[in-house]
Design a protein around this motif. Structure first.
Motif, PDB file in Angstrom:
ATOM      1  N   SER A 120      -1.823   2.025 -10.111  1.00  9.77           N
ATOM      2  CA  SER A 120      -1.550   2.321  -8.700  1.00  9.77           C
ATOM      3  C   SER A 120      -2.123   1.185  -7.879  1.00  9.77           C
ATOM      4  O   SER A 120      -2.872   0.340  -8.404  1.00  9.77           O
ATOM      5  N   GLY A 121      -1.812   1.224  -6.604  1.00 11.04           N
ATOM      6  CA  GLY A 121      -2.376   0.224  -5.711  1.00 11.04           C
ATOM      7  C   GLY A 121      -3.883   0.373  -5.598  1.00 11.04           C
ATOM      8  O   GLY A 121      -4.627  -0.618  -5.597  1.00 11.04           O
ATOM      9  N   SER A 122      -4.350   1.613  -5.522  1.00 15.64           N
ATOM     10  CA  SER A 122      -5.796   1.840  -5.384  1.00 15.64           C
ATOM     11  C   SER A 122      -6.542   1.274  -6.588  1.00 15.64           C
ATOM     12  O   SER A 122      -7.588   0.627  -6.442  1.00 15.64           O
ATOM     13  N   ALA A 124      -5.472  -1.057  -8.551  1.00 21.08           N
ATOM     14  CA  ALA A 124      -5.329  -2.518  -8.546  1.00 21.08           C
ATOM     15  C   ALA A 124      -6.395  -3.137  -7.645  1.00 21.08           C
ATOM     16  O   ALA A 124      -7.039  -4.136  -8.000  1.00 21.08           O
ATOM     17  N   VAL A 125      -6.607  -2.524  -6.486  1.00 18.76           N
ATOM     18  CA  VAL A 125      -7.596  -3.053  -5.534  1.00 18.76           C
ATOM     19  C   VAL A 125      -9.002  -2.943  -6.121  1.00 18.76           C
ATOM     20  O   VAL A 125      -9.780  -3.910  -6.102  1.00 18.76           O
ATOM     21  N   ASP A 126      -9.345  -1.784  -6.656  1.00 20.17           N
ATOM     22  CA  ASP A 126     -10.683  -1.630  -7.245  1.00 20.17           C
ATOM     23  C   ASP A 126     -10.895  -2.655  -8.358  1.00 20.17           C
ATOM     24  O   ASP A 126     -11.973  -3.236  -8.500  1.00 20.17           O
ATOM     25  N   ALA A 153      -7.071  -2.055   7.900  1.00 15.75           N
ATOM     26  CA  ALA A 153      -6.518  -2.340   6.572  1.00 15.75           C
ATOM     27  C   ALA A 153      -6.350  -1.047   5.797  1.00 15.75           C
ATOM     28  O   ALA A 153      -7.087  -0.095   6.002  1.00 15.75           O
ATOM     29  N   TYR A 154      -5.382  -1.026   4.894  1.00 14.93           N
ATOM     30  CA  TYR A 154      -5.274   0.077   3.934  1.00 14.93           C
ATOM     31  C   TYR A 154      -5.227  -0.535   2.549  1.00 14.93           C
ATOM     32  O   TYR A 154      -4.297  -1.280   2.213  1.00 14.93           O
ATOM     33  N   HIS A 155      -6.254  -0.246   1.759  1.00 15.61           N
ATOM     34  CA  HIS A 155      -6.298  -0.760   0.394  1.00 15.61           C
ATOM     35  C   HIS A 155      -6.414   0.389  -0.589  1.00 15.61           C
ATOM     36  O   HIS A 155      -7.063   0.275  -1.627  1.00 15.61           O
ATOM     37  N   GLU A 257      -1.002  -7.117  -2.014  1.00 12.53           N
ATOM     38  CA  GLU A 257       0.458  -7.173  -1.812  1.00 12.53           C
ATOM     39  C   GLU A 257       1.136  -5.929  -2.383  1.00 12.53           C
ATOM     40  O   GLU A 257       2.251  -5.993  -2.897  1.00 12.53           O
ATOM     41  N   VAL A 258       0.429  -4.806  -2.302  1.00 12.21           N
ATOM     42  CA  VAL A 258       0.986  -3.557  -2.830  1.00 12.21           C
ATOM     43  C   VAL A 258       2.292  -3.209  -2.109  1.00 12.21           C
ATOM     44  O   VAL A 258       3.230  -2.701  -2.716  1.00 12.21           O
ATOM     45  N   ILE A 259       2.383  -3.522  -0.833  1.00 11.13           N
ATOM     46  CA  ILE A 259       3.630  -3.284  -0.092  1.00 11.13           C
ATOM     47  C   ILE A 259       4.514  -4.533  -0.071  1.00 11.13           C
ATOM     48  O   ILE A 259       5.721  -4.454  -0.220  1.00 11.13           O
ATOM     49  N   THR A 260       3.891  -5.702   0.085  1.00  7.44           N
ATOM     50  CA  THR A 260       4.698  -6.913   0.297  1.00  7.44           C
ATOM     51  C   THR A 260       5.173  -7.556  -1.008  1.00  7.44           C
ATOM     52  O   THR A 260       6.065  -8.405  -0.980  1.00  7.44           O
TER      53      THR A 260
HETATM   54  C1  PLP Z   1      -1.667  -2.551   0.858  1.00  2.00           C
HETATM   55  C2  PLP Z   1      -1.907  -1.332   0.035  1.00  2.00           C
HETATM   56  N1  PLP Z   1      -2.886  -1.331  -0.886  1.00  2.00           N
HETATM   57  C3  PLP Z   1      -3.134  -0.266  -1.662  1.00  2.00           C
HETATM   58  C4  PLP Z   1      -2.407   0.887  -1.528  1.00  2.00           C
HETATM   59  C5  PLP Z   1      -2.707   2.073  -2.386  1.00  2.00           C
HETATM   60  O1  PLP Z   1      -1.712   2.278  -3.327  1.00  2.00           O
HETATM   61  P1  PLP Z   1      -1.649   3.660  -4.127  1.00  2.00           P
HETATM   62  O2  PLP Z   1      -1.262   4.716  -3.153  1.00  2.00           O
HETATM   63  O3  PLP Z   1      -0.597   3.373  -5.168  1.00  2.00           O
HETATM   64  O4  PLP Z   1      -2.977   3.885  -4.742  1.00  2.00           O
HETATM   65  C6  PLP Z   1      -1.374   0.940  -0.587  1.00  2.00           C
HETATM   66  C7  PLP Z   1      -0.553   2.149  -0.422  1.00  2.00           C
HETATM   67  O5  PLP Z   1       0.290   2.265   0.427  1.00  2.00           O
HETATM   68  C8  PLP Z   1      -1.128  -0.188   0.223  1.00  2.00           C
HETATM   69  O6  PLP Z   1      -0.177  -0.182   1.167  1.00  2.00           O
END
Ligand code: PLP
Length: 447
Positions: A120-122, A124-126, A153-155, A257-260
């Motif tokens: 997931s994005g979360s 990936a960020v961690d 920011a949303y990560h 770049e989870v969105i981009t």
């Molecule tokens: C830039 C960005 N990073 C991380 C996330 C988190 O992704 P996830 O919901 O798959 O954990 C999002 C979710 O929209 C996001 O937009």
């Protein structure tokens, strides 16, 4: 047909108490769920349990731009489940994940070398944040543990992600260092593409470095375009300046770049669109067209290689997930990348960008519209909040617009009073036009 009716009936007779819904007003939703239960999806459209067709204005949650039920992806997933449904992620591998990593590196800006997979994005960020701190430790700079994020920011929602995130409700309990966001209505309202004003805001990083000393800072993480906070496009020159300051102080630059990632800005990554190469890129969402969860981090070889020391039989990075590089996700990702190539998706986005831009900006002057911004195949319309007894009620207006638009066959997303649009890459010009006209009608009707 029988099956279809059964799906609809099952959806209509739902008992909702047991499911605690994520990021949802549970009590409001459960009072009247039937219009919001999705039963099927095909191409750029959902069908609700009530049989209403909805145009998918935000590609699921930014993740399904090639359309739903894509035959190539569906077949690849079905085949993979039969061939190899799961493979242990640690100490074992399977062919598709190695070839996928290679493909992603080829799509990434020149200079990137390896991919670490998450789900997931979360995650990936961690993962990226942990790699950043561990990297400096490997290089003998163990004091570099501070991480710098940015307001709005949303990560994602892991402890790492919220600590560098900048959306107030998500981070109340954590408070590390933040750069200011780059939004300033007075200077940039109704910008098309990158605003001209605001590159100097990157210099705030110098201030943080002066305050905390570079020797304590591991990384800066930013979304090249802030998505979830309501589409904030980086001012011209801003990302370049962040890159230069990070280089000067030995700080790693991470692009989330989870969105981009994978085409939303008309290039494989925002890094290429903006001509700025970070040290790590996090991705998720579009990599599988949203069909199977997958996320990951792309790193420069210098980062990867810093870990490749010590005995060959020792694990180099104590990190990973049971489902890292899951074979079914890998099959979905290969099929997605094949489809992106075959359908020339990045080109589609570049062709649709001016169409969306023109349509979105035609809403200027509609009642209560305070800003419109766009880049790639993303746009946002910001509304003045509703007021009750002189008090602003953030989000109430957007909810009304959202519900009204759904009655007219459009499924949008909103954050506060910002309505986001990120239509599928397969959208036609007519569909984009209709999406914006429905939004216009909803804005007028709810003012
Ligand atoms: C830039 C960005 N990073 C991380 C996330 C988190 O992704 P996830 O919901 O798959 O954990 C999002 C979710 O929209 C996001 O937009």
């Amino acid at each position: 047909m029988k099956h279809e009716t059964a799906v609809m009936e099952q959806a209509m007779s739902l008992r909702t108490e047991a499911y605690w819904m994520p990021f949802t007003h549970n009590r409001y939703f459960k009072k009247n769920p039937s219009s919001r239960i999705l039963a099927r999806a095909e191409g750029a459209y959902y069908t609700t349990a009530e049989g209403k067709r909805l145009f998918d204005c935000v590609s699921g949650m930014w993740c399904c731009p090639l359309g739903h039920g894509h035959p190539r992806i569906a077949e690849a997933v079905a085949r993979q489940v039969k061939e190899l449904d799961y493979s242990p992620a640690f100490q074992m591998g399977h062919p598709k994940i190695f070839s996928l990593a290679e493909r992603i590196v080829q799509l990434a800006p020149a200079g990137m070398g390896q991919v670490f997979f998450a789900n997931s994005g979360s995650e990936a960020v961690d993962t990226a944040l942990k790699i950043a701190v561990a990297y400096h430790r490997m290089k003998g700079e163990a004091a570099r543990t501070r991480l710098i994020g940015r307001e709005r920011a949303y990560h994602g929602v892991g402890i790492g992600g919220i600590s560098v995130g900048g959306m107030a409700p998500n981070r109340r309990m954590f408070a590390p260092l933040l750069l200011p966001h780059t939004y300033n209505a007075a200077e940039m309202a109704f910008s098309r593409g990158q605003p001209k004003w605001g590159a100097h805001l990157a210099d705030e990083l110098e201030r943080l470095v002066a305050l905390h000393d570079a020797s304590t800072i591991a990384a800066v993480i930013v979304e090249p375009v802030q998505g979830s906070a309501g589409v904030i496009v980086p001012p011209t020159g801003y990302l370049e300046r962040l890159r230069a300051i990070c280089d000067k102080h030995g700080i790693l630059l991470i692009f989330d770049e989870v969105i981009t990632g994978f085409g939303r800005l008309g290039e494989a990554f925002g890094a290429q669109r903006f001509g700025v190469v970070p040290d790590m890129i996090t991705f998720a969402k579009i990599v599988t067209n949203g069909v199977v969860p997958m996320g990951g981090v792309i790193v420069k070889p210098a980062i990867h290689d810093a870990f490749m020391t010590g005995p060959e039989t020792a694990v180099e990075l104590f990190h990973g997930y049971t489902y890292s590089g899951h074979p079914v996700a890998a099959a979905a990702a290969h099929a997605t990348l094949d489809a992106i190539e075959e359908e020339a998706s990045f080109k589609q986005v570049r062709e649709l960008e001016p169409v969306l831009e023109r349509a979105a900006h035609s809403l200027k002057g509609e009642p209560g519209v305070s800003d419109i911004r766009n880049i790639g195949l993303v746009a946002a319309v910001e509304l003045e909040p509703l007021r009750e007894n002189g008090q602003a009620r953030p989000g109430a207006r957007a909810l009304k617009v959202f519900e009204r638009a759904m009655e007219d066959g459009m499924l949008f997303r909103f954050t506060g009073d910002i309505i986001a649009m990120a239509p599928p890459f397969i959208s036609t010009q007519t569909e984009i036009g209709r999406m914006v006209e429905v939004l216009r009608g909803a804005i007028r009707a709810t003012h």
